[in-house]
Design a protein around this motif. Structure first.
Motif, PDB file in Angstrom:
ATOM      1  N   HIS B  43       0.814  -1.219   0.000  1.00  0.00           N
ATOM      2  CA  HIS B  43       0.000   0.000   0.000  1.00  0.00           C
ATOM      3  C   HIS B  43       0.846   1.267   0.000  1.00  0.00           C
ATOM      4  CE1 HIS B  43       1.395  -0.341   4.059  1.00  0.00           C
ATOM      5  NE2 HIS B  43       0.943   0.853   4.338  1.00  0.00           N
ATOM      6  N   CYS B  44       2.176   1.142  -0.088  1.00  0.00           N
ATOM      7  CA  CYS B  44       3.030   2.299   0.245  1.00  0.00           C
ATOM      8  C   CYS B  44       3.023   3.385  -0.829  1.00  0.00           C
ATOM      9  CB  CYS B  44       4.456   1.855   0.507  1.00  0.00           C
ATOM     10  SG  CYS B  44       5.479   3.212   1.119  1.00  0.00           S
ATOM     11  N   TYR B  45       2.908   4.636  -0.383  1.00  0.00           N
ATOM     12  CA  TYR B  45       2.832   5.769  -1.314  1.00  0.00           C
ATOM     13  C   TYR B  45       4.199   6.286  -1.729  1.00  0.00           C
ATOM     14  CZ  TYR B  45       3.489   8.408   3.054  1.00  0.00           C
ATOM     15  OH  TYR B  45       3.961   8.863   4.247  1.00  0.00           O
ATOM     16  N   SER B  83      10.824  11.117   9.001  1.00  0.00           N
ATOM     17  CA  SER B  83      10.124   9.975   8.424  1.00  0.00           C
ATOM     18  C   SER B  83      10.789   9.563   7.122  1.00  0.00           C
ATOM     19  CB  SER B  83       8.646  10.336   8.225  1.00  0.00           C
ATOM     20  OG  SER B  83       7.917   9.208   7.793  1.00  0.00           O
ATOM     21  N   GLY B  84      10.107   8.725   6.363  1.00  0.00           N
ATOM     22  CA  GLY B  84      10.658   8.265   5.100  1.00  0.00           C
ATOM     23  C   GLY B  84       9.536   7.823   4.192  1.00  0.00           C
ATOM     24  N   GLY B  85       9.788   6.814   3.405  1.00  0.00           N
ATOM     25  CA  GLY B  85      10.649   5.672   3.481  1.00  0.00           C
ATOM     26  C   GLY B  85      10.983   5.242   4.914  1.00  0.00           C
ATOM     27  N   GLU B  86      12.057   4.526   5.022  1.00  0.00           N
ATOM     28  CA  GLU B  86      12.482   4.077   6.339  1.00  0.00           C
ATOM     29  C   GLU B  86      13.705   4.896   6.771  1.00  0.00           C
ATOM     30  OE1 GLU B  86      11.233   2.406   8.791  1.00  0.00           O
ATOM     31  OE2 GLU B  86      13.081   2.830   9.856  1.00  0.00           O
ATOM     32  N   THR B 111       8.945   4.894  12.075  1.00  0.00           N
ATOM     33  CA  THR B 111       9.803   3.798  11.630  1.00  0.00           C
ATOM     34  C   THR B 111       9.031   2.488  11.606  1.00  0.00           C
ATOM     35  OG1 THR B 111      11.766   2.485  12.222  1.00  0.00           O
ATOM     36  CG2 THR B 111      10.633   3.570  14.026  1.00  0.00           C
ATOM     37  N   THR B 135       4.723   1.379  12.913  1.00  0.00           N
ATOM     38  CA  THR B 135       3.516   0.824  12.285  1.00  0.00           C
ATOM     39  C   THR B 135       3.562  -0.699  12.354  1.00  0.00           C
ATOM     40  OG1 THR B 135       3.805   2.624  10.697  1.00  0.00           O
ATOM     41  CG2 THR B 135       1.979   1.101  10.315  1.00  0.00           C
ATOM     42  N   TYR B 137       2.085  -3.994  10.804  1.00  0.00           N
ATOM     43  CA  TYR B 137       1.388  -4.404   9.582  1.00  0.00           C
ATOM     44  C   TYR B 137       0.670  -5.731   9.694  1.00  0.00           C
ATOM     45  CZ  TYR B 137       3.507  -0.342   7.552  1.00  0.00           C
ATOM     46  OH  TYR B 137       3.847   0.952   7.301  1.00  0.00           O
ATOM     47  N   MET B 176      -2.258   0.199   9.915  1.00  0.00           N
ATOM     48  CA  MET B 176      -2.875   0.636   8.683  1.00  0.00           C
ATOM     49  C   MET B 176      -3.860  -0.486   8.325  1.00  0.00           C
ATOM     50  SD  MET B 176      -1.893   3.302   6.815  1.00  0.00           S
ATOM     51  CE  MET B 176      -3.371   3.778   5.945  1.00  0.00           C
ATOM     52  N   LEU B 206      -6.409   4.981   2.226  1.00  0.00           N
ATOM     53  CA  LEU B 206      -5.154   5.087   1.474  1.00  0.00           C
ATOM     54  C   LEU B 206      -5.243   6.163   0.402  1.00  0.00           C
ATOM     55  CD1 LEU B 206      -4.565   1.275   0.850  1.00  0.00           C
ATOM     56  CD2 LEU B 206      -3.508   2.706   2.616  1.00  0.00           C
ATOM     57  N   HIS B 207      -4.129   6.880   0.221  1.00  0.00           N
ATOM     58  CA  HIS B 207      -4.032   7.784  -0.935  1.00  0.00           C
ATOM     59  C   HIS B 207      -2.989   7.233  -1.900  1.00  0.00           C
ATOM     60  CE1 HIS B 207      -0.270   9.347   0.678  1.00  0.00           C
ATOM     61  NE2 HIS B 207      -0.861   9.477   1.851  1.00  0.00           N
TER      62      HIS B 207
HETATM   63  C1  LIG Z   1       5.496   5.891   4.565  1.00  0.00           C
HETATM   64  S1  LIG Z   1       5.601   5.288   6.197  1.00  0.00           S
HETATM   65  C2  LIG Z   1       7.214   5.832   6.747  1.00  0.00           C
HETATM   66  C3  LIG Z   1       7.610   5.311   8.128  1.00  0.00           C
HETATM   67  C4  LIG Z   1       7.838   3.827   8.278  1.00  0.00           C
HETATM   68  N1  LIG Z   1       8.495   3.237   7.173  1.00  0.00           N
HETATM   69  C5  LIG Z   1       6.535   3.119   8.578  1.00  0.00           C
HETATM   70  O1  LIG Z   1       6.126   2.264   7.778  1.00  0.00           O
HETATM   71  O2  LIG Z   1       5.951   3.413   9.603  1.00  0.00           O
HETATM   72  C6  LIG Z   1       4.516   6.355   7.157  1.00  0.00           C
HETATM   73  C7  LIG Z   1       3.102   5.821   7.371  1.00  0.00           C
HETATM   74  O3  LIG Z   1       2.355   5.961   6.174  1.00  0.00           O
HETATM   75  C8  LIG Z   1       1.555   4.823   6.000  1.00  0.00           C
HETATM   76  N2  LIG Z   1       1.208   4.667   4.579  1.00  0.00           N
HETATM   77  C9  LIG Z   1       1.909   4.019   3.638  1.00  0.00           C
HETATM   78  N3  LIG Z   1       1.277   4.069   2.452  1.00  0.00           N
HETATM   79  C10 LIG Z   1       0.136   4.760   2.637  1.00  0.00           C
HETATM   80  C11 LIG Z   1      -0.929   5.177   1.762  1.00  0.00           C
HETATM   81  N4  LIG Z   1      -0.938   4.840   0.485  1.00  0.00           N
HETATM   82  N5  LIG Z   1      -1.919   5.927   2.278  1.00  0.00           N
HETATM   83  C12 LIG Z   1      -1.910   6.279   3.587  1.00  0.00           C
HETATM   84  N6  LIG Z   1      -0.924   5.929   4.454  1.00  0.00           N
HETATM   85  C13 LIG Z   1       0.090   5.169   3.988  1.00  0.00           C
HETATM   86  C14 LIG Z   1       2.462   3.735   6.508  1.00  0.00           C
HETATM   87  O4  LIG Z   1       1.719   2.549   6.738  1.00  0.00           O
HETATM   88  C15 LIG Z   1       3.041   4.358   7.753  1.00  0.00           C
HETATM   89  O5  LIG Z   1       2.182   4.208   8.847  1.00  0.00           O
END
Ligand SMILES: C[S@@+](CC[C@H](N)C(=O)[O-])C[C@H]1O[C@@H](n2cnc3c(N)ncnc32)[C@H](O)[C@@H]1O
Ligand code: SF4
Ligand code: SF4
Lengths: 103, 375
Positions: B43-45, B83-86, B111, B135, B137, B176, B206-207
């Motif tokens: 799901h990562c943006y 924040s990041g990424g990681e 993180t 987070t 998962y 999430m 999610l966006h």
């Molecule tokens: C991009 S991560 C960066 C920090 C770390 N890597 C983590 O996973 O917690 C920040 C947060 O954004 C959430 N996230 C990732 N993709 C997303 C999406 N498409 N829409 C909304 N939140 C999202 C992640 O699950 C995490 O809780």
């Protein structure tokens, strides 16, 4: 811990805190662990506290700090001394000031 | 002379909030120090592979981060989100973290906890963060790794999290909610609450991605819960349901919002916060990638970005009649993920309605009205 405040010492901000001025407010941000009791904690000084802090930063002996404050606030030095000593004791207890002994 | 005093206050209570409420002061900002990640969540943006040399090569150095942070402090910043990424993927994370602390900034770190080392623990012990947000998962190896698509990541996560908790580092856990882990949400919530009693939250919407990658965007879409699933989850969480009911008046406004000029932006971004990406690009908020809204801090200054560039963006308007009738004045916008940034990621325009967001918001409003009427 027994704290003795010595009028012939200088008391300067500890390296374990960072003082910030934001929008006219003096905020003391703990840098190292052990300054506050809670993690989520910041400290602010009131106006008088801030005036004292600013003078302490100049590394003057406490005696001279009190003299200066007595001029600035047009108040007798012995009155001010009590307040300043109490304030310095509190900041020492919290680890926000350190003593620099003078010869 | 009045009595001098030192007053200890929780961060939320300090007086500057009141002083700045009508002023633009960037009290907090985010640094996305890398887009790379050890995981590859469905799901990562943002994530790019850990070994992406181009992305790594574009990451701003400790020195550039230091220069930007100095400018932020000058403008009045107090809180910083790393924040990041990681973020822990960067070898110089500790150096970055300590340098921000020493400037009098109060950091929070986001993180996945997989890469936590003893060195990180020592640093967090010596220089405590405001918070570390991790987070979660999945509550099982199978589910966790179904999301992260990284074999071994569950064990690494549990090890990292245990290390943090054993050493009393202040951790907040969050989740999430995704198609891939929905069946395990109860277990995930229990996992979190057993470890950090005073805090748990989950995010169900999610966006789209920052790089507009169509394949990855399709993956994100396939992880989105239906509006009904979202509302069911939210109603099942008693704290959240109660909070929403208490704030019902804020979530469902009696009338359309007044917006005669058809302004696009109505949030705190660019008023009390901003974001800096791994490549030194300044944005009003993390999701705002419209090309007209980007400012490169590698060649310009933060003062210029904040004082001259941002006000122009805040005055941007839409000329669409349709926008005025829908999102621009929507009385349930506070239940919606819609904003100019998220809609731009979704549609390429900043003033379009997003059907999915709209359905979620209306489903939430329906459930909330019903719950309040039943009281
Ligand atoms: C991009 S991560 C960066 C920090 C770390 N890597 C983590 O996973 O917690 C920040 C947060 O954004 C959430 N996230 C990732 N993709 C997303 C999406 N498409 N829409 C909304 N939140 C999202 C992640 O699950 C995490 O809780
Ligand atoms: S761990 Fe965080 S940054 Fe990495 S892929 Fe997952 S959500 Fe994205
Ligand atoms: S998408 Fe629908 S619910 Fe959301 S702000 Fe726009 S009109 Fe309102």
């Amino acid at each position: 811990m027994e704290i003795n405040v010595n009028l012939d010492s200088a008391y300067i901000p500890s390296d374990d805190v960072v003082a910030r001025e934001i929008e006219g407010e003096l905020i003391i941000v703990p840098l190292a662990a052990g300054i506050g009791d809670m993690e989520d904690e910041l400290f602010t000084l009131n106006e008088t506290g801030s005036a004292i802090w600013d003078l302490l930063k100049t590394q003057k002996k406490l005696r001279n700090v009190i003299e200066q404050l007595s001029e600035d606030f047009e108040a007798p030095a012995d009155e001010i001394e009590k307040d300043v000593i109490g304030f310095v004791e509190e900041l020492l207890k919290r680890g926000m000031l350190v003593e620099v002994a003078q010869d | 002379m009045s009595d001098p005093s030192v007053i200890s206050r929780r961060m939320s209570e300090i007086g500057i909030w009141k002083k700045i409420s009508s002023k633009r002061v960037p009290l907090s900002f985010s640094l996305e120090i890398t887009a790379r990640c050890n995981n590859n969540c469905r799901h990562c943006y943002i994530n790019l592979p850990a070994g992406d040399t181009k992305a790594k090569g574009n990451e701003i150095s400790v020195d550039v981060i230091g220069r930007i942070a100095d400018e932020a402090v000058e403008l009045g910043s107090l809180w910083v989100l790393i924040s990041g990424g990681e973020p822990l993927l960067r070898k110089d994370f500790s150096e970055i973290y300590i340098s921000l602390k020493k400037k009098g900034l109060v950091p929070t770190v986001f993180t996945n906890a997989c890469l936590i080392t003893k060195e990180h623990i020592e640093i967090f012990n010596k220089y405590p963060p405001k918070n570390l947000e991790v987070t979660v998962y999945g509550a099982s190896e199978e589910t966790y790794e179904k999301v992260t698509r990284q074999p071994g990541s569950y064990k690494a996560f549990v090890r990292g999290l245990d290390l943090l908790l054993e050493n009393d580092i202040k951790v907040r856990l969050k989740a999430m909610a995704l198609k891939s882990n929905l069946h395990e949400m109860d277990e995930i919530a229990r996992f979190c609450r057993e470890r950090t009693k005073d805090f748990f939250r989950f995010d169900p919407i999610l966006h789209m991605r920052y790089d507009f990658d169509p394949v990855r965007n399709e993956e994100i879409r396939s992880e989105r819960l239906s509006p009904q699933q979202i509302v069911e989850l939210e109603r099942a969480d008693p704290d959240r349901a109660q909070e929403m009911e208490e704030l019902c008046d804020k979530f469902i406004l009696p009338d359309p919002i007044k917006n005669d000029k058809n302004y696009l932006f109505g949030c705190a971004s660019g008023i009390h916060s901003f974001v800096v990406g791994y490549d030194g690009v300044y944005r009003l908020c993390s999701s705002l990638w419209h090309p007209d809204c980007l400012y490169d801090l590698k060649t310009g200054t933060l003062a210029e970005a904040w004082n001259d560039f941002t006000p122009k963006i805040l005055r941007m308007t839409s000329d669409k009649e349709e926008y005025h009738k829908s999102c621009g004045t929507c009385p349930i916008i506070n239940l919606c993920l819609w904003c100019p940034a998220h809609t731009h990621l979704e549609t390429g325009q900043m003033d379009e309605r997003v059907d999915y967001f709209c359905k979620v918001a209306h489903e939430r409003a329906k459930a909330l009205r019903k719950a309040v009427a039943n009281k």
